[in-house]
Design a protein around this motif. Structure first.
Motif, PDB file in Angstrom:
ATOM      1  N   THR A  44      -5.688  13.817   0.682  1.00 40.93           N
ATOM      2  CA  THR A  44      -6.483  14.985   0.285  1.00 40.93           C
ATOM      3  C   THR A  44      -5.572  16.008  -0.375  1.00 40.93           C
ATOM      4  O   THR A  44      -4.717  16.623   0.265  1.00 40.93           O
ATOM      5  CB  THR A  44      -7.168  15.597   1.513  1.00 40.93           C
ATOM      6  N   ALA A  45      -5.757  16.160  -1.694  1.00 42.92           N
ATOM      7  CA  ALA A  45      -4.943  17.081  -2.479  1.00 42.92           C
ATOM      8  C   ALA A  45      -5.518  17.114  -3.882  1.00 42.92           C
ATOM      9  O   ALA A  45      -6.392  16.323  -4.231  1.00 42.92           O
ATOM     10  CB  ALA A  45      -3.468  16.636  -2.509  1.00 42.92           C
ATOM     11  N   ALA A  54      -9.654  13.985  -2.244  1.00 41.70           N
ATOM     12  CA  ALA A  54      -8.628  13.658  -3.241  1.00 41.70           C
ATOM     13  C   ALA A  54      -9.200  13.880  -4.635  1.00 41.70           C
ATOM     14  O   ALA A  54     -10.231  13.307  -4.997  1.00 41.70           O
ATOM     15  CB  ALA A  54      -8.169  12.223  -3.065  1.00 41.70           C
ATOM     16  N   THR A  55      -8.531  14.714  -5.440  1.00 40.03           N
ATOM     17  CA  THR A  55      -9.105  15.189  -6.697  1.00 40.03           C
ATOM     18  C   THR A  55      -8.110  15.063  -7.837  1.00 40.03           C
ATOM     19  O   THR A  55      -6.967  15.528  -7.730  1.00 40.03           O
ATOM     20  CB  THR A  55      -9.534  16.663  -6.566  1.00 40.03           C
ATOM     21  N   LEU A  56      -8.564  14.446  -8.940  1.00 39.50           N
ATOM     22  CA  LEU A  56      -7.808  14.468 -10.191  1.00 39.50           C
ATOM     23  C   LEU A  56      -8.346  15.601 -11.043  1.00 39.50           C
ATOM     24  O   LEU A  56      -9.539  15.674 -11.335  1.00 39.50           O
ATOM     25  CB  LEU A  56      -7.951  13.139 -10.947  1.00 39.50           C
ATOM     26  N   ASP A  57      -7.458  16.505 -11.472  1.00 37.33           N
ATOM     27  CA  ASP A  57      -7.837  17.653 -12.292  1.00 37.33           C
ATOM     28  C   ASP A  57      -7.024  17.592 -13.581  1.00 37.33           C
ATOM     29  O   ASP A  57      -5.801  17.675 -13.557  1.00 37.33           O
ATOM     30  CB  ASP A  57      -7.558  18.960 -11.554  1.00 37.33           C
ATOM     31  N   GLU A  63     -11.827   4.020  -6.474  1.00 34.04           N
ATOM     32  CA  GLU A  63     -12.816   4.263  -5.431  1.00 34.04           C
ATOM     33  C   GLU A  63     -12.563   5.595  -4.734  1.00 34.04           C
ATOM     34  O   GLU A  63     -11.426   5.931  -4.383  1.00 34.04           O
ATOM     35  CB  GLU A  63     -12.766   3.125  -4.405  1.00 34.04           C
ATOM     36  N   GLY A  64     -13.614   6.369  -4.540  1.00 33.70           N
ATOM     37  CA  GLY A  64     -13.565   7.529  -3.664  1.00 33.70           C
ATOM     38  C   GLY A  64     -12.830   8.730  -4.194  1.00 33.70           C
ATOM     39  O   GLY A  64     -12.383   9.577  -3.403  1.00 33.70           O
ATOM     40  N   LEU A  65     -12.737   8.875  -5.534  1.00 32.35           N
ATOM     41  CA  LEU A  65     -12.018  10.009  -6.104  1.00 32.35           C
ATOM     42  C   LEU A  65     -12.981  11.083  -6.595  1.00 32.35           C
ATOM     43  O   LEU A  65     -14.079  10.788  -7.046  1.00 32.35           O
ATOM     44  CB  LEU A  65     -11.154   9.556  -7.284  1.00 32.35           C
ATOM     45  N   ASN A  66     -12.529  12.338  -6.527  1.00 27.67           N
ATOM     46  CA  ASN A  66     -13.151  13.418  -7.276  1.00 27.67           C
ATOM     47  C   ASN A  66     -12.375  13.573  -8.578  1.00 27.67           C
ATOM     48  O   ASN A  66     -11.139  13.657  -8.563  1.00 27.67           O
ATOM     49  CB  ASN A  66     -13.101  14.733  -6.500  1.00 27.67           C
ATOM     50  N   GLU A  99       0.848  -1.178   0.000  1.00 28.58           N
ATOM     51  CA  GLU A  99       0.000   0.000   0.000  1.00 28.58           C
ATOM     52  C   GLU A  99       0.890   1.237   0.000  1.00 28.58           C
ATOM     53  O   GLU A  99       1.786   1.371   0.838  1.00 28.58           O
ATOM     54  CB  GLU A  99      -0.926   0.023   1.214  1.00 28.58           C
ATOM     55  N   PHE A 100       0.640   2.117  -0.947  1.00 30.48           N
ATOM     56  CA  PHE A 100       1.390   3.364  -1.058  1.00 30.48           C
ATOM     57  C   PHE A 100       0.450   4.525  -0.775  1.00 30.48           C
ATOM     58  O   PHE A 100      -0.684   4.527  -1.235  1.00 30.48           O
ATOM     59  CB  PHE A 100       1.972   3.539  -2.468  1.00 30.48           C
ATOM     60  N   LYS A 101       0.923   5.492  -0.054  1.00 32.40           N
ATOM     61  CA  LYS A 101       0.151   6.715   0.134  1.00 32.40           C
ATOM     62  C   LYS A 101       0.869   7.850  -0.570  1.00 32.40           C
ATOM     63  O   LYS A 101       2.064   8.072  -0.365  1.00 32.40           O
ATOM     64  CB  LYS A 101      -0.028   7.045   1.612  1.00 32.40           C
ATOM     65  N   VAL A 102       0.113   8.560  -1.424  1.00 36.89           N
ATOM     66  CA  VAL A 102       0.716   9.640  -2.196  1.00 36.89           C
ATOM     67  C   VAL A 102       0.063  10.950  -1.800  1.00 36.89           C
ATOM     68  O   VAL A 102      -1.080  10.989  -1.345  1.00 36.89           O
ATOM     69  CB  VAL A 102       0.571   9.377  -3.709  1.00 36.89           C
ATOM     70  N   THR A 103       0.826  12.033  -2.010  1.00 36.94           N
ATOM     71  CA  THR A 103       0.354  13.337  -1.537  1.00 36.94           C
ATOM     72  C   THR A 103       0.394  14.422  -2.609  1.00 36.94           C
ATOM     73  O   THR A 103      -0.102  15.518  -2.378  1.00 36.94           O
ATOM     74  CB  THR A 103       1.197  13.803  -0.347  1.00 36.94           C
ATOM     75  N   ASP A 104       0.988  14.117  -3.758  1.00 39.16           N
ATOM     76  CA  ASP A 104       1.056  15.119  -4.819  1.00 39.16           C
ATOM     77  C   ASP A 104       1.167  14.421  -6.172  1.00 39.16           C
ATOM     78  O   ASP A 104       1.273  13.197  -6.256  1.00 39.16           O
ATOM     79  CB  ASP A 104       2.213  16.095  -4.606  1.00 39.16           C
ATOM     80  N   THR A 105       1.167  15.232  -7.244  1.00 44.57           N
ATOM     81  CA  THR A 105       1.166  14.667  -8.596  1.00 44.57           C
ATOM     82  C   THR A 105       2.403  13.823  -8.856  1.00 44.57           C
ATOM     83  O   THR A 105       2.317  12.740  -9.453  1.00 44.57           O
ATOM     84  CB  THR A 105       1.069  15.807  -9.627  1.00 44.57           C
ATOM     85  N   ALA A 106       3.561  14.288  -8.414  1.00 45.54           N
ATOM     86  CA  ALA A 106       4.794  13.556  -8.691  1.00 45.54           C
ATOM     87  C   ALA A 106       4.796  12.181  -8.021  1.00 45.54           C
ATOM     88  O   ALA A 106       5.163  11.173  -8.654  1.00 45.54           O
ATOM     89  CB  ALA A 106       6.003  14.380  -8.222  1.00 45.54           C
ATOM     90  N   THR A 107       4.400  12.123  -6.758  1.00 47.88           N
ATOM     91  CA  THR A 107       4.423  10.819  -6.081  1.00 47.88           C
ATOM     92  C   THR A 107       3.333   9.898  -6.623  1.00 47.88           C
ATOM     93  O   THR A 107       3.519   8.667  -6.659  1.00 47.88           O
ATOM     94  CB  THR A 107       4.250  10.993  -4.561  1.00 47.88           C
TER      95      THR A 107
END
Length: 429
Positions: A47-48, A68-71, A89-92, A21-29
């Motif tokens: 949440t980002a 958590a949002t993909l733009d 699951e669970g994305l904006n 399981e990986f947790k990411v916090t920004d676009t690069a990760t």
């Protein structure tokens, strides 16, 4: 031999154990995690806002924390899935492109992305919500998909677009401001249940499909509720549509369907007229054959049931046709009997009686007379509809129950509405 089997078993255990399981916090990760992920891994998005276009090429679980949002910055598809058994699951997801030719979508399912699960996401964008071709058994559940109400409806993407797909499941989703809520083309064995549709063209749109089932869906403020076109063996039951403009249910060159226990009400086109054929229709049967239409309600619409272009070979009974401006419109040359095994339909305007108390009217009901057909064929004669001579001719025809006249007849009209239903199993012709 047994050593090889043991070695294979141990290797499989080790692979399962390696799932991470990986947790990411920004676009690069996130981009890095998608590149390195292996089958069975989970990527959790904190949440980002994650900007760009992302691709899933392994059978992973992509899960968003709240917010958590993909733009996509209005270019291309937000999330492309190119592997089987992916879970999203669970994305904006927002701001993907609007080029329908290139299939810009919030989630783009590529060929071979079988058995994906798309659950509990919120998608807001101009193009397709979810687009997929050449797939098996995708599951699309509990999502909210919203298009752009400022765009002309035919220029929007569909909420869910599936083509050459087998056994999709689309359940418990909300669709608004898209083109069609769910569009299916060359699809088999779809299951579409408990969805909500609003402010769009058609709730469900079938094209060249077979063996489908849809139930407990609701459509409101749409052009049409459920469009069955060039399809076969669809079981459409316990759905509702209200405040539509064109139709509640459309059977267009569709055969061997079972239409049961649906409600189509308040289908009204303020700019239409029954003489021109562009009025709102509870159900429109157009060149459709061998369909079973039972226990439905068609009410408070411009026309309750409209039939044209060879739609005669269908069976209709136990339906409730109530308070439509025109109960039935049929301009063909055949004499149709709308009853089955001694049971007809309930007609709110029927003025007969039941002298023996068997629940059936003693005289047949003809919802139209020959003058109705004359006015439909020659709309310019509409000015004469309320003249004393026409009213007298209508009265005379009702008194004498002419035989051999083309039109619809119900020999066993129901005196009350049958509340019991006929069962939920698809009809076998």
């Amino acid at each position: 031999m047994w050593r090889c089997l043991l070695l294979g078993w141990l290797c499989s255990l080790s692979l399962v154990g390696l799932a991470q399981e990986f947790k990411v916090t920004d676009t690069a990760t996130l981009t890095q995690a998608l590149t390195r992920a292996q089958d069975g891994d989970t990527i959790v998005l904190a949440t980002a806002v994650y900007e760009g276009n992302f691709t899933v090429s392994r059978a992973i679980h992509l899960k968003g924390e709240a917010g958590a949002t993909l733009d996509t910055l209005r270019q291309g598809s937000a999330l492309t899935i190119a592997a089987p058994k992916v879970i999203v699951e669970g994305l904006n997801i927002r701001h993907w492109g609007r080029d329908l030719y290139y299939h810009d979508a919030g989630i783009l399912l590529q060929s071979g992305a079988d058995e994906v699960l798309i659950k509990g996401n919120r998608l807001v964008g101009d193009g397709f919500g979810i687009y997929g071709e050449q797939l098996n058994a995708p599951r699309i559940m509990q999502n909210s998909i919203s298009g752009n109400g400022a765009i002309y409806v035919l220029d929007r993407g569909d909420g869910v677009f599936l083509k050459h797909v087998s056994a999709p499941q689309v359940q418990d989703n909300h669709f608004i401001f898209v083109r069609d809520g769910v569009y299916l083309e060359s699809v088999t064995d779809s299951q579409i249940h408990h969805n909500q549709f609003a402010k769009l063209q058609y709730g469900i749109h079938y094209m060249y499909t077979r063996g489908d089932e849809a139930s407990n869906n609701q459509a409101i403020s749409v052009d049409g509720g459920y469009a069955l076109m060039n399809s076969q063996h669809i079981f459409l039951h316990h759905n509702k549509v209200s405040q539509a403009r064109d139709f509640g249910i459309l059977l267009n060159i569709t055969n061997d369907a079972h239409i049961q226990a649906n409600i189509a009400t308040e289908v009204v086109n303020p700019q239409g007229s029954v003489e021109l054929g562009n009025e709102g229709k509870g159900i429109f049967i157009y060149a459709a054959q061998n369909n079973r239409i039972e226990a439905n309600e068609f009410s408070h619409s411009d026309t309750g049931i409209s039939m044209a272009m060879g739609g005669e070979a269908n069976r209709l009974w136990h339906n409730r046709i109530v308070a439509n401006q025109t109960q039935v419109k049929y301009v063909g040359e055949a004499q149709l009997e709308w009853s089955y095994q001694g049971q007809g339909n309930y007609w709110s305007e029927y003025q007969g009686w039941d002298s023996n108390g068997d629940g059936l009217g003693d005289i047949a009901h003809r919802p139209n007379d020959s003058l109705d057909k004359l006015f439909w064929l020659y709309p310019e004669a509409k000015l004469l509809m309320e003249s004393p001579v026409v009213l007298l001719l209508r009265w005379v025809e009702r008194q004498f129950q002419p035989t051999g006249v083309s039109g619809v007849s119900d020999s066993f009209p129901l005196m009350g509405w049958k509340t019991e239903e006929m069962g939920n199993e698809p009809f076998q012709q």
